[in-house]
Each structure stands twice: as structure tokens, then as C-alpha cells.
Scaffold this active site. Structure first.
Site, mmCIF file in Angstrom:
data_model
loop_
_atom_site.group_PDB
_atom_site.id
_atom_site.type_symbol
_atom_site.label_atom_id
_atom_site.label_comp_id
_atom_site.label_asym_id
_atom_site.label_seq_id
_atom_site.Cartn_x
_atom_site.Cartn_y
_atom_site.Cartn_z
ATOM 1 N N LYS A 66 29.866 -39.262 17.182
ATOM 2 C CA LYS A 66 29.707 -39.558 18.616
ATOM 3 C C LYS A 66 29.037 -40.915 18.882
ATOM 4 O O LYS A 66 29.362 -41.588 19.847
ATOM 5 C CB LYS A 66 28.886 -38.454 19.299
ATOM 6 C CG LYS A 66 29.659 -37.166 19.510
ATOM 7 C CD LYS A 66 28.812 -36.135 20.232
ATOM 8 C CE LYS A 66 29.541 -34.806 20.281
ATOM 9 N NZ LYS A 66 28.741 -33.735 20.894
ATOM 10 N N ASP A 102 29.313 -34.175 27.570
ATOM 11 C CA ASP A 102 28.220 -33.256 27.227
ATOM 12 C C ASP A 102 27.151 -33.297 28.331
ATOM 13 O O ASP A 102 26.449 -32.312 28.552
ATOM 14 C CB ASP A 102 27.558 -33.667 25.906
ATOM 15 C CG ASP A 102 28.397 -33.295 24.683
ATOM 16 O OD1 ASP A 102 29.231 -32.376 24.791
ATOM 17 O OD2 ASP A 102 28.223 -33.933 23.628
HETATM 18 P P1 NDP Z 1 23.241 -34.086 15.010
HETATM 19 O O1 NDP Z 1 23.723 -33.898 13.602
HETATM 20 O O2 NDP Z 1 23.397 -35.411 15.660
HETATM 21 O O3 NDP Z 1 21.676 -33.697 15.074
HETATM 22 C C1 NDP Z 1 21.184 -32.565 14.403
HETATM 23 C C2 NDP Z 1 19.732 -32.334 14.815
HETATM 24 O O4 NDP Z 1 19.247 -31.162 14.143
HETATM 25 C C3 NDP Z 1 18.785 -33.467 14.398
HETATM 26 O O5 NDP Z 1 17.759 -33.560 15.365
HETATM 27 C C4 NDP Z 1 18.251 -32.963 13.053
HETATM 28 O O6 NDP Z 1 17.000 -33.508 12.706
HETATM 29 C C5 NDP Z 1 18.093 -31.502 13.350
HETATM 30 N N1 NDP Z 1 18.098 -30.681 12.138
HETATM 31 C C6 NDP Z 1 19.180 -30.310 11.422
HETATM 32 N N2 NDP Z 1 18.786 -29.536 10.376
HETATM 33 C C7 NDP Z 1 17.434 -29.445 10.449
HETATM 34 C C8 NDP Z 1 16.447 -28.778 9.669
HETATM 35 N N3 NDP Z 1 16.776 -28.049 8.602
HETATM 36 N N4 NDP Z 1 15.148 -28.866 10.057
HETATM 37 C C9 NDP Z 1 14.806 -29.588 11.158
HETATM 38 N N5 NDP Z 1 15.710 -30.246 11.935
HETATM 39 C C10 NDP Z 1 16.999 -30.174 11.586
HETATM 40 O O7 NDP Z 1 23.953 -32.954 15.831
HETATM 41 P P2 NDP Z 1 24.182 -32.839 17.420
HETATM 42 O O8 NDP Z 1 23.005 -33.399 18.131
HETATM 43 O O9 NDP Z 1 25.514 -33.342 17.794
HETATM 44 O O10 NDP Z 1 24.213 -31.240 17.574
HETATM 45 C C11 NDP Z 1 23.011 -30.484 17.459
HETATM 46 C C12 NDP Z 1 23.330 -29.029 17.821
HETATM 47 O O11 NDP Z 1 23.719 -28.954 19.186
HETATM 48 C C13 NDP Z 1 24.490 -28.449 16.995
HETATM 49 O O12 NDP Z 1 24.174 -27.125 16.669
HETATM 50 C C14 NDP Z 1 25.659 -28.491 17.943
HETATM 51 O O13 NDP Z 1 26.563 -27.445 17.684
HETATM 52 C C15 NDP Z 1 24.976 -28.303 19.302
HETATM 53 N N6 NDP Z 1 25.741 -28.920 20.404
HETATM 54 C C16 NDP Z 1 26.290 -28.094 21.321
HETATM 55 C C17 NDP Z 1 27.014 -28.596 22.385
HETATM 56 C C18 NDP Z 1 27.607 -27.648 23.374
HETATM 57 O O14 NDP Z 1 28.504 -28.054 24.105
HETATM 58 N N7 NDP Z 1 27.118 -26.438 23.477
HETATM 59 C C19 NDP Z 1 27.212 -30.046 22.563
HETATM 60 C C20 NDP Z 1 26.557 -30.851 21.544
HETATM 61 C C21 NDP Z 1 25.854 -30.288 20.496
HETATM 62 P P3 NDP Z 1 16.907 -34.871 11.840
HETATM 63 O O15 NDP Z 1 17.258 -35.992 12.789
HETATM 64 O O16 NDP Z 1 15.490 -34.913 11.402
HETATM 65 O O17 NDP Z 1 17.898 -34.728 10.712
#
Ligand code: NDP
Length: 309
Positions: A66, A102
Site C-alpha cells: 500500500k 480504508d
Molecule cells: P502492516 O503489515 O502494515 O502492519 C502490521 C502491524 O502489526 C505493525 O504495526 C506491526 O508492528 C504489528 N505487528 C505484527 N506482528 C506483531 C507482533 N507479533 N507483535 C507486535 N506487533 C506486531 O499491516 P496493515 O497495517 O495493513 O494491517 C494490520 C491489520 O489490520 C491486519 O490484520 C489487517 O488485516 C487489518 N486491516 C483491516 C482492514 C479492514 O478493512 N478491516 C483494512 C486494513 C488493515 P511492527 O511495525 O513493529 O512490525
């Protein structure tokens, strides 16, 4: 000529978007196919370039592209520019326009969660990825005055805060280190908690311990699932909502942009529920446990993936 809309991500096999969009095209008599394109970052620029062809109506973009797509399109809408993330692409002739649906999807979910109460002014946000950026912009434009962002990697939360710079100049947007005691102290001062991490998407885990969730919070988890966080929050007396409504409305907004027609939201919601009942748990392109099948690049979404796209 059958028009094409593609979902570009890596991976995309478990995305729920195919199920709702193909059904919506078919129901509205739009001769279009929704395809899943699994493209690693190295192939992204070529994939975006292909969209300039006449057969394409546009695209969705999902994890992990994205943000990377931003410099590859010709124009950004205000929401895409403000968030620095694009989840929908439309065409103006051969020119590509980047949108972020979004943001309106998040706003619909937040409004529904808040209901008839006055819109709160303080929120705690967990996560700093693309979903979090949409949530922050949604909160800013809803008039929130204080938003505290916690992220495992603090520098990413700091980058997010810096990115919003001027759009957040009138309010307090802060990044804080991920320590349970600090999160607990902030939750005690807030009304809204948003989970935009992917914790809970694949495993039944919560980003925070149940004991630190105060009662009467409004809790929105972007994950399209009844996550452990939501179950814990409900037990604590909070009002909760999962990511379904956000997913539905970001999809509805994208459909309207591609076709110029209002989206058949009821049907799209039905298709999401069916896909979910069929075992698809992911709101986005992330894997939901072991893949059932790998969608072939360019495969029509309703035919290739037994999970419904
Ligand atoms: P990204 O991959 O860009 O971000 C993932 C986030 O999760 C980061 O902040 C990351 O932290 C954190 N994270 C992942 N694993 C861990 C862990 N084990 N411990 C701590 N933090 C963790 O994904 P998105 O932002 O695009 O998506 C995030 C969530 O939101 C997903 O589950 C996605 O499905 C959902 N989503 C839902 C939407 C909807 O329409 N309902 C729209 C967009 C997203 P770090 O930066 O430290 O790695």
C-alpha cells in the site's frame, strides 16, 4: 470486452475481496472480472504499469504494497496523500489515480461503534502500518484531539506521527514505546482503543493483557474476526466491533469508484459472510493459517481460490 480489476498483494490467496467484488460485478450486470495477482515487491512496478492497458478498470492494493504504490501512480486523492498509502487505483484514460478507501471504511466502522454517543476526542491506537495510517487519518478528520500510537518498533510509530505533521498540527498525535504499564496508563485516560496490529489475525492472541482493559472503552479491531482482544474487552464491559464493516465499506467505496455505480452492500456483506463461513479469516491479503490453495496469478477470483478469493 470483459474489463479487469485486480487485487495486487503478496500473498493474496486468502483475501476476502474477490468474493464480494465478483458477486457485485455480476449482480450489477458489469462485465468485469476480479483477479488476484500475487506479486512480490520486485514485480510491483511492472504490475502497476500493466494497469494502464485499456482492459483494466482499476485495482486494489493490499499487504505489503500500500505504501510502495504511492510513487507509482500519477495522482493521489487527498486521503491517499494524507495517509501515504493507496488501497484502490482508478483510471483517467491511461493515467492512474491512487485512492485510500480504508479511510471512509474506518469512519463508517467508528461511527457505528460510537453510535448515538458524542464522538469521543481521545484514542489509543496499537500498530503503525497501512491500516493504522488510515485509522489515524480517520480519527483526525473525526475531530479527535489526542491520539497515542503504540507500536512494537517505536521508530515506525514515530515515522507515522512525523508523516501526519501538518494534518495533525491542531491536535496531539504522539508515538509511545510499547510497554504494558504505559499502555495501561493511556487506556485509563481514553475512550477509544483501535487495534491496527495483525496480532490476532492468525493466532488466537491479543496485543494486550485482559487485565489492563478498563470497562466502558469502545474497542475497534481492524481484524475481520472475533479476536481475543474483542472477547477480553467484551468481558471487561467494553463495546466492541471487528473489522468487517470497515472491509465492506472500503470495498463499497472502491466499487463505486471503478464503476460509477453505488455498491450492492447487502450482497457484498452476504458474500463476505459466506467466505468467512468457508474458513477465510483474513480481512486483507495476509495468510490465514495454512493456505488451502495458492491462487494462480491472473486467475479469476471466484474460480481460482476455493476459499472464495
Ligand atoms: P502492516 O503489515 O502494515 O502492519 C502490521 C502491524 O502489526 C505493525 O504495526 C506491526 O508492528 C504489528 N505487528 C505484527 N506482528 C506483531 C507482533 N507479533 N507483535 C507486535 N506487533 C506486531 O499491516 P496493515 O497495517 O495493513 O494491517 C494490520 C491489520 O489490520 C491486519 O490484520 C489487517 O488485516 C487489518 N486491516 C483491516 C482492514 C479492514 O478493512 N478491516 C483494512 C486494513 C488493515 P511492527 O511495525 O513493529 O512490525
Amino acid at each position: 470486452m470483459t474489463k479487469r480489476v485486480v487485487l495486487i498483494g503478496h500473498p493474496v490467496a486468502h483475501s476476502l475481496s474477490g468474493a464480494m467484488h465478483q458477486a457485485a460485478f455480476d449482480a450489477q450486470g458489469i462485465d468485469a472480472s476480479y483477479e488476484l495477482w500475487d506479486r512480490p515487491a520486485i514485480e510491483l512496478a511492472d504490475a502497476i504499469g500493466e494497469l494502464r492497458g485499456d482492459d483494466f478498470l482499476g485495482a486494489n492494493v493490499t499487504i505489503p504494497h500500500k505504501e510502495r504504490v504511492v510513487p507509482l501512480v500519477d495522482r493521489l486523492t487527498e486521503e491517499a496523500h494524507a495517509t501515504g498509502a493507496v488501497n484502490t487505483i482508478t483510471k483517467e484514460g491511461k493515467r492512474l489515480v491512487g485512492h485510500n478507501t480504508d479511510v471512509p471504511g474506518f469512519r463508517v466502522a467508528l461511527d457505528k461503534l460510537v453510535g448515538k454517543q458524542k464522538m469521543p476526542r481521545q484514542a489509543v491506537l496499537l500498530g503503525a502500518g497501512g491500516g493504522a495510517r488510515a485509522a489515524v487519518y480517520g480519527l483526525i478528520t473525526e475531530g479527535f484531539q489526542r491520539v497515542v500510537v503504540f507500536n512494537r518498533h517505536l521508530h515506525r510509530a514515530e515515522g507515522l506521527v512525523k508523516h501526519f505533521g501538518r494534518s495533525a498540527a491542531h491536535m496531539e498525535l504522539r508515538a509511545m514505546p510499547w510497554h504494558e504499564s504505559i499502555i495501561e496508563a493511556e487506556l485509563a485516560k481514553t475512550r477509544v482503543l483501535v487495534n491496527a496490529t495483525s496480532i490476532g489475525l492468525v493466532d488466537d492472541e491479543s496485543p494486550i493483557p485482559a487485565e489492563i482493559i478498563p470497562p466502558e472503552l469502545l474497542v475497534l479491531d481492524l481484524i475481520y474476526n472475533r479476536t481475543k482482544l474483542l472477547r477480553d474487552a467484551e468481558s471487561a464491559g467494553c463495546t466492541v466491533m471487528d473489522g468487517e464493516l470497515m472491509l465492506l465499506h472500503q470495498g463499497g467505496a472502491a466499487f463505486a469508484l471503478w464503476t460509477g455505480q453505488p455498491a450492492p452492500l447487502e450482497l457484498m456483506q452476504e458474500k463476505l459472510a459466506e467466505a468467512r463461513a468457508g474458513g477465510v479469516r483474513s480481512a486483507e491479503g495476509e495468510p490465514a493459517g495454512e493456505p488451502v490453495a495458492v491462487a494462480a496469478a491472473g486467475a479469476r477470483a471466484d474460480g481460482a481460490a476455493p476459499d472464495g478469493g
